[in-house]
Design an enzyme around this catalytic site. Structure first.
Site, PDB file in Angstrom:
ATOM      1  N   TYR A  19       0.805  -1.108  -0.045  1.00  0.00           N
ATOM      2  CA  TYR A  19      -0.084  -0.043   0.188  1.00  0.00           C
ATOM      3  C   TYR A  19       0.780   1.131   0.054  1.00  0.00           C
ATOM      4  CZ  TYR A  19      -4.108  -2.944   1.393  1.00  0.00           C
ATOM      5  OH  TYR A  19      -4.699  -4.118   1.606  1.00  0.00           O
ATOM      6  N   ARG A  67     -16.162  -0.608  -1.459  1.00  0.00           N
ATOM      7  CA  ARG A  67     -15.197   0.805  -1.574  1.00  0.00           C
ATOM      8  C   ARG A  67     -16.122   2.162  -1.562  1.00  0.00           C
ATOM      9  NH1 ARG A  67     -14.065  -3.987  -3.734  1.00  0.00           N
ATOM     10  NH2 ARG A  67     -12.068  -4.758  -3.255  1.00  0.00           N
ATOM     11  N   GLY A  68     -17.123   2.049  -0.866  1.00  0.00           N
ATOM     12  CA  GLY A  68     -17.957   3.196  -0.826  1.00  0.00           C
ATOM     13  C   GLY A  68     -19.088   3.088  -1.769  1.00  0.00           C
ATOM     14  N   LEU A 112     -18.524  -1.961   2.323  1.00  0.00           N
ATOM     15  CA  LEU A 112     -19.096  -1.022   1.820  1.00  0.00           C
ATOM     16  C   LEU A 112     -18.950  -1.004   0.198  1.00  0.00           C
ATOM     17  CD1 LEU A 112     -19.098   1.868   4.384  1.00  0.00           C
ATOM     18  CD2 LEU A 112     -20.899   0.432   4.010  1.00  0.00           C
ATOM     19  N   SER A 170     -22.259   2.690   0.244  1.00  0.00           N
ATOM     20  CA  SER A 170     -22.151   3.901   1.778  1.00  0.00           C
ATOM     21  C   SER A 170     -23.229   4.621   1.714  1.00  0.00           C
ATOM     22  CB  SER A 170     -20.965   4.397   1.512  1.00  0.00           C
ATOM     23  OG  SER A 170     -20.687   5.487   0.614  1.00  0.00           O
ATOM     24  N   GLY A 171     -24.035   4.775   0.682  1.00  0.00           N
ATOM     25  CA  GLY A 171     -24.933   5.895   0.704  1.00  0.00           C
ATOM     26  C   GLY A 171     -24.766   7.054   0.485  1.00  0.00           C
TER      27      GLY A 171
END
Length: 331
Positions: free
Chosen positions: A56, A208-209, A206, A212-213
């Site tokens: 990373y 990767r978003g 989620l 997530s909403g």
């Protein structure tokens, strides 16, 4: 803070883990000070599982976590580290190395970057097709005996590989993507882990978003790998966001956010599962923590299943070339 046991022989983890990948550029630029403040906030509320990978940011993430942990007791965090992915100077992905000598070399650099003398859970990020899993796990087992590693984990491998690895050394957990729209582990992988007493640290809870909403079409900026992810592509993303809007109705009825419902759903599937949330900021972390207060009844679970049925997602979770290298996706 809720506590969950990672496997029969593993450590006791907090009910949520903090995935730190996004703090090192995978989703575009991140604020260093805010990243460190988020790690501190997580530790202060009792989250003890910090997940990273030596690739990373080409070591950046480990150094960031090392900086955040200065002055903290070593036994406060459970450091979960993935290794083996190879990258070139332009950040391209060029393979995987699971050879025993490479395992020990990767570990040596990880210990230095994190500023610690042992890793709590060490795991190959992917299966090296050229190296038997027995050899890779055996090398980590040598490091367990030497005191440099406490526990061995796996990541994104299939049922057969899990069985073979577990014959070499106890495996405490499998790290794998698991969410309302990524449920492939339910058919074969999750049953094998239950049988062998192996925990699950579920990442991508989620997506990767995406669920997530908060995600809006076109949100991926420069340096954000989601811009090339199939589920975020035109056509697919519209269908997936329509699922999110259906889930939003369930969340509203519970007085919770979409993200909280999605995280709580993963946690509700089994007591051996620890959702790993990729919060890069304190406000995201605070929302994720709210999922621990959400209790899903059978009626809630049925409503969620109706909102997002298994297999409803449009698009694969990775690009075709990456999917082909995932041992966890092989029949």
């Amino acid at each position: 803070m809720q506590i969950r046991q990672l496997g029969k022989t593993g450590p006791q983890s907090s009910g949520l883990g903090l995935g730190c990948m996004g703090m090192s550029g995978m989703y575009g630029p991140a604020d260093r000070a805010e990243s460190i403040a988020t790690i501190h906030a997580a530790l202060d509320v009792g989250i003890n599982l910090l997940d990273t990978g030596d690739f990373y940011g080409m070591g950046h993430n480990e150094m960031l976590i090392g900086e955040a942990l200065k002055g903290r007791k070593r036994d406060q965090p459970i450091l979960s580290v993935k290794f083996g992915a190879l990258r070139d100077p332009s950040s391209g992905w060029i393979g995987f190395d699971g050879r025993p000598a490479a395992v020990k070399t990767f570990l040596a650099y990880t210990l230095q970057r994190l500023g610690v003398d042992y890793i709590d859970i060490y795991r190959p990020a992917r299966l090296d097709p050229n190296v038997p899993i027995e050899d890779t796990v055996g090398a980590i087992a040598d490091m367990v005996k030497a005191g440099y590693v406490r526990h061995i984990g796996l990541s994104e491998v299939g049922a057969e590989t899990i069985r073979r690895a577990a014959k070499v050394h106890p495996i405490v957990d499998l790290q794998i993507e698991y969410s309302l729209i990524s449920r492939g582990i339910e058919d074969c992988i999750l049953p094998v882990c239950r049988e062998l007493g192996i925990g699950i640290t579920g990442y991508g809870v989620l997506s990767r978003g995406l669920i997530s909403g908060h995600w809006q079409q076109g949100s991926a900026g420069a340096g954000d790998f989601r811009a090339h992810s199939p589920r975020f592509q035109g056509g697919n993303v519209e269908k997936n966001l329509a699922l999110v809007e259906t889930l939003r109705q369930v969340a509203a009825a519970k007085g919770a956010s979409v993200a909280q419902i999605a995280i709580a759903w993963v946690a509700a599937q089994d007591k051996s599962i620890v959702p790993v949330v990729g919060s890069r900021r304190r406000d995201q972390l605070q929302e994720a923590l709210g999922a621990l207060d959400v209790t899903l009844t059978p009626a809630d679970l049925a409503a969620i299943e109706q909102a997002i049925p298994k297999g409803a997602a449009a698009g694969e979770r990775y690009q075709t070339a990456q999917m082909a290298h995932l041992d966890s996706e092989k029949a």
